[in-house]
Scaffold this motif. Structure first.
Motif, mmCIF file in Angstrom:
data_model
loop_
_atom_site.group_PDB
_atom_site.id
_atom_site.type_symbol
_atom_site.label_atom_id
_atom_site.label_comp_id
_atom_site.label_asym_id
_atom_site.label_seq_id
_atom_site.Cartn_x
_atom_site.Cartn_y
_atom_site.Cartn_z
ATOM 1 N N LEU A 174 0.830 -1.204 0.000
ATOM 2 C CA LEU A 174 0.000 0.000 0.000
ATOM 3 C C LEU A 174 0.866 1.256 0.000
ATOM 4 O O LEU A 174 0.573 2.226 -0.712
ATOM 5 C CB LEU A 174 -0.928 -0.016 1.215
ATOM 6 N N ILE A 190 2.236 1.752 -3.520
ATOM 7 C CA ILE A 190 1.201 2.219 -4.451
ATOM 8 C C ILE A 190 0.980 3.720 -4.285
ATOM 9 O O ILE A 190 1.003 4.492 -5.257
ATOM 10 C CB ILE A 190 -0.115 1.454 -4.212
ATOM 11 N N CYS A 204 2.625 -0.713 -9.230
ATOM 12 C CA CYS A 204 1.328 -0.350 -8.661
ATOM 13 C C CYS A 204 0.224 -1.288 -9.141
ATOM 14 O O CYS A 204 -0.602 -1.763 -8.359
ATOM 15 C CB CYS A 204 0.974 1.087 -9.043
ATOM 16 N N LYS A 205 0.221 -1.549 -10.444
ATOM 17 C CA LYS A 205 -0.804 -2.411 -11.019
ATOM 18 C C LYS A 205 -0.761 -3.804 -10.391
ATOM 19 O O LYS A 205 -1.792 -4.385 -10.018
ATOM 20 C CB LYS A 205 -0.600 -2.498 -12.527
ATOM 21 N N VAL A 249 -1.779 -3.682 -6.542
ATOM 22 C CA VAL A 249 -3.227 -3.484 -6.370
ATOM 23 C C VAL A 249 -3.966 -4.792 -6.627
ATOM 24 O O VAL A 249 -4.887 -5.179 -5.907
ATOM 25 C CB VAL A 249 -3.727 -2.367 -7.307
ATOM 26 N N ASN A 253 -3.719 -7.239 -3.775
ATOM 27 C CA ASN A 253 -4.537 -6.845 -2.629
ATOM 28 C C ASN A 253 -6.033 -6.955 -2.914
ATOM 29 O O ASN A 253 -6.851 -6.581 -2.081
ATOM 30 C CB ASN A 253 -4.199 -5.412 -2.210
ATOM 31 N N GLY A 263 -7.778 -5.548 -5.480
ATOM 32 C CA GLY A 263 -8.406 -4.343 -6.017
ATOM 33 C C GLY A 263 -8.150 -4.155 -7.497
ATOM 34 O O GLY A 263 -7.622 -5.033 -8.185
ATOM 35 N N ILE A 281 -7.087 -0.911 -10.596
ATOM 36 C CA ILE A 281 -6.516 0.418 -10.805
ATOM 37 C C ILE A 281 -6.926 0.905 -12.190
ATOM 38 O O ILE A 281 -6.956 0.119 -13.149
ATOM 39 C CB ILE A 281 -4.978 0.397 -10.656
ATOM 40 N N PHE A 286 -7.626 3.665 -7.440
ATOM 41 C CA PHE A 286 -7.387 2.258 -7.120
ATOM 42 C C PHE A 286 -8.290 1.873 -5.947
ATOM 43 O O PHE A 286 -8.606 2.687 -5.080
ATOM 44 C CB PHE A 286 -5.911 1.974 -6.797
ATOM 45 N N ILE A 314 -9.326 -0.782 -2.719
ATOM 46 C CA ILE A 314 -8.739 -1.631 -1.684
ATOM 47 C C ILE A 314 -9.879 -2.201 -0.839
ATOM 48 O O ILE A 314 -10.802 -1.470 -0.461
ATOM 49 C CB ILE A 314 -7.777 -0.823 -0.789
#
Length: 600
Positions: free
Chosen positions: A479, A482, A555-556, A559, A562, A564, A566, A580, A582
């Motif tokens: 996190l 990101i 980041c992609k 995410v 986790n 989620g 983006i 994004f 979460i």
């Protein structure tokens, strides 16, 4: 020549058949109906055996003796037959110890009064001999207790026959109708002959009641071995059933339950001996998949999940026909093997293999990106260093621009190395993922402090509208990376004096975080590939910052790990907004302020 010799031989043959059937039932005594039927055959054997010798006797004393032998079985035959009918028609729940004891009261009175008749003459008022047939026959004048015995026996015979007829009328399958019809005809044997003898409509010098057992035995034996053998399950098979871990369920060709083992009882809650004789549609009413399979031919299927169970269990199901000695199908057998642990192990292995494949693929792509992105700034840095060295040696000019460019390249290289370290830390031990409850507002502030020098250097105003106690459920390191990368990109592409705004909104039990900037926006051709599989090429920032093309890739992936998604919106020359999502824990959801609940 007197015909009593032939009658005696016929009765001895009937006795022999009854004893054989009683022996077979004893071998199958694990099944309740075999006990009642076997005892009933044994009572009939006493009757036919005693009467075979009675008609051969030449004195009243001998006749009295053989009558006592007959009445060892006669009083109890009807009650045992009635119990068998209750079991056969699926009313075994009515058979309790106190019920059986109550039913045996009148038979016990009959037994005692017959053997003590010489004291009270309540069973037979008198007993004389008749020689009209060429051999002595007993002439009996019946007393009140004899009549009680007859009325009692025929009362239960009528009730039992009513139950059999009711079962016959309700049955829809031809095979079961034949079974029940043979049971009805076989039951009429001794009772029908006795009724004819007692009524006196037809002159009968001898008691023909025992000969009814000949007819009864023929039809019962035909019914059991031709249509209903599966209900008398061998003892050896019962022992196998008891020790098997796999569930075994046996049906006849009309899909009527005939047997099951204890493992089946554990799988299908509520199944017990009361269900024997019930159709599959009633037993498997809550298991439509199995009910469909019962009606099919032989099959083998793997990993079937049985609906209706409280926990998820998987079974290998094998259905095959049971054949007799002539290889003629007489029933169906279901074998269910629990393979839940095997299925779950396979699922874990497949999940691990998929994760490992994804990880290896991602690492390969990462190394390709690294090889490309780290080579260019280092090459430029080397060239600049060589140029600076040459100029310093020749003319000693001021090299402020060169030094500034070198500093920028060194900063970019440092950013790359920092991102790589974040990545490899999270890959140690094979994609370590440890989600915890995080305060999103506090996490944002922590990362803003790390980027404060860069944002203040460009005069960018960063506004966070995320209130405290906004909780999400995510891996801490992922996190942070990101948020840090998206903020870093926003600072990079925002002009001096611009604004960056952070928000968080609830949507479908997830928190959607948005980071908006007033920068240059993303070109249309670049926007179509920015978050696709092909890793993006870094663009130059508003102050000449150069990136390495690695931040959005990380980041992609983080995410996704986790749970989620983006995405982004962008308008050239007006700015961009990256979003994004979460997940939120139930506890975090309950702590969410009313002002942030939004639309579900």
């Amino acid at each position: 020549m007197n015909y009593n010799l032939f009658l005696s031989a016929l009765l001895m043959a009937a006795t022999y058949c009854s004893l054989i059937m009683a022996y077979l039932c004893w071998k199958r005594r694990e099944v309740p109906i075999a006990i009642s039927y076997g005892l009933g055959m044994l009572t009939g054997a006493f009757y036919t055996f005693g009467y075979a010798f009675e008609i051969m006797s030449d004195s009243l004393e001998h006749i009295r003796f053989w009558l006592r032998i007959e009445y060892i079985g006669i009083p109890f035959g009807t009650v045992l037959w009635f119990i068998m009918v209750l079991q056969y028609t699926g009313r075994q729940a009515l058979i309790r110890k106190w019920v059986v004891a109550a039913l045996m009261v009148v038979p016990a009175i009959t037994f005692i009064s017959h053997h003590t008749n010489e004291w009270h003459h309540l069973f037979y008022k008198s007993m004389t001999l008749d020689y009209s047939e060429g051999f002595p026959l007993a002439v009996l004048v019946k007393g009140p207790l004899y009549k009680l015995h007859v009325y009692y026996s025929y009362t239960f015979f009528v009730i039992g026959m009513g139950l059999l007829i009711q079962m016959f009328l309700k049955e829809t399958t031809t095979r079961m109708k034949k079974q029940i019809a043979l049971m009805i005809i076989g039951s009429w044997g001794p009772y029908g002959f006795t009724l004819v003898y007692l009524s006196g409509f037809i002159y009968m010098p001898i008691d023909i009641s025992p000969f009814g057992f000949v007819i009864s035995g023929i039809f019962f034996m035909w019914g059991i071995y031709q249509f209903n053998m599966l209900r008398l399950v061998p003892l050896a098979l019962q022992k196998v059933f008891a020790s098997m871990q796999d569930a075994v369920i046996v049906f006849d060709l009309d899909n009527i339950l005939t047997s099951f083992n204890q493992s089946a009882n554990r799988i299908f809650e509520g199944i017990n001996n009361k269900w024997i004789g019930q159709p599959a549609v009633q037993i498997f009413g809550h298991y439509p998949l199995l009910l469909e399979k019962v009606k099919q031919g032989p099959f083998i299927e793997s990993k079937i999940q049985i609906s209706g169970q409280t926990d998820q269990q998987f079974y290998n199901v094998h259905m095959s026909f049971i054949s007799d000695n002539n290889q003629k199908p007489v029933g169906k057998m279901f074998l269910l093997s629990n393979v839940t642990e095997m299925v779950r192990s396979e699922e874990r292995l497949l999940a691990n293999a998929k994760q490992l494949t994804e990880l290896n693929t991602f690492k390969d792509k990462m190394f390709n990106v690294v090889a490309h992105d780290i080579r260019d700034p280092l090459a430029v840095l080397i060239n600049l260093m060589e140029l600076m060295e040459e100029e310093m040696q020749v003319c000693g000019e001021d090299h402020h621009e060169i030094v500034q460019e070198m500093g920028q390249q060194i900063q970019n290289t440092f950013t790359l190395v920092e991102s790589l370290l974040d990545w490899f830390r999270n890959q140690m031990g094979g994609m370590m993922f440890s989600p915890v409850e995080r305060d999103l507002a506090q996490t944002i502030q922590t990362n803003l402090r790390l980027l404060q020098v860069r944002s203040e250097g460009k005069g960018i105003h960063i506004i966070s509208e995320i209130p405290r106690d906004t909780f999400v459920y995510a891996d801490k390191e992922m996190l942070d990376l990101i948020i840090r990368n998206l903020l870093s990109n926003a600072i990079k592409f925002t002009n001096s004096g611009g604004t960056i705004r952070l928000k968080a909104d609830r949507s479908d039990h997830k928190m959607v975080v948005s980071i908006s900037d007033t920068g240059e926006g993303i070109a249309t051709d670049q926007a179509s590939t920015l978050l696709q599989e092909a890793y993006p090429i870094s663009s130059m920032g508003t102050a000449g910052e150069r990136g390495v093309g690695l931040g959005l890739t990380l980041c992609k992936e983080f995410v996704r790990l986790n749970g989620g998604e983006i995405w982004f919106d962008s308008t050239p020359a007006q700015g961009s907004t990256f979003y994004f999502s979460i997940p939120m824990t139930p506890e975090a959801l309950s702590k969410l302020p009313d002002s942030m609940e939004g639309e579900e």
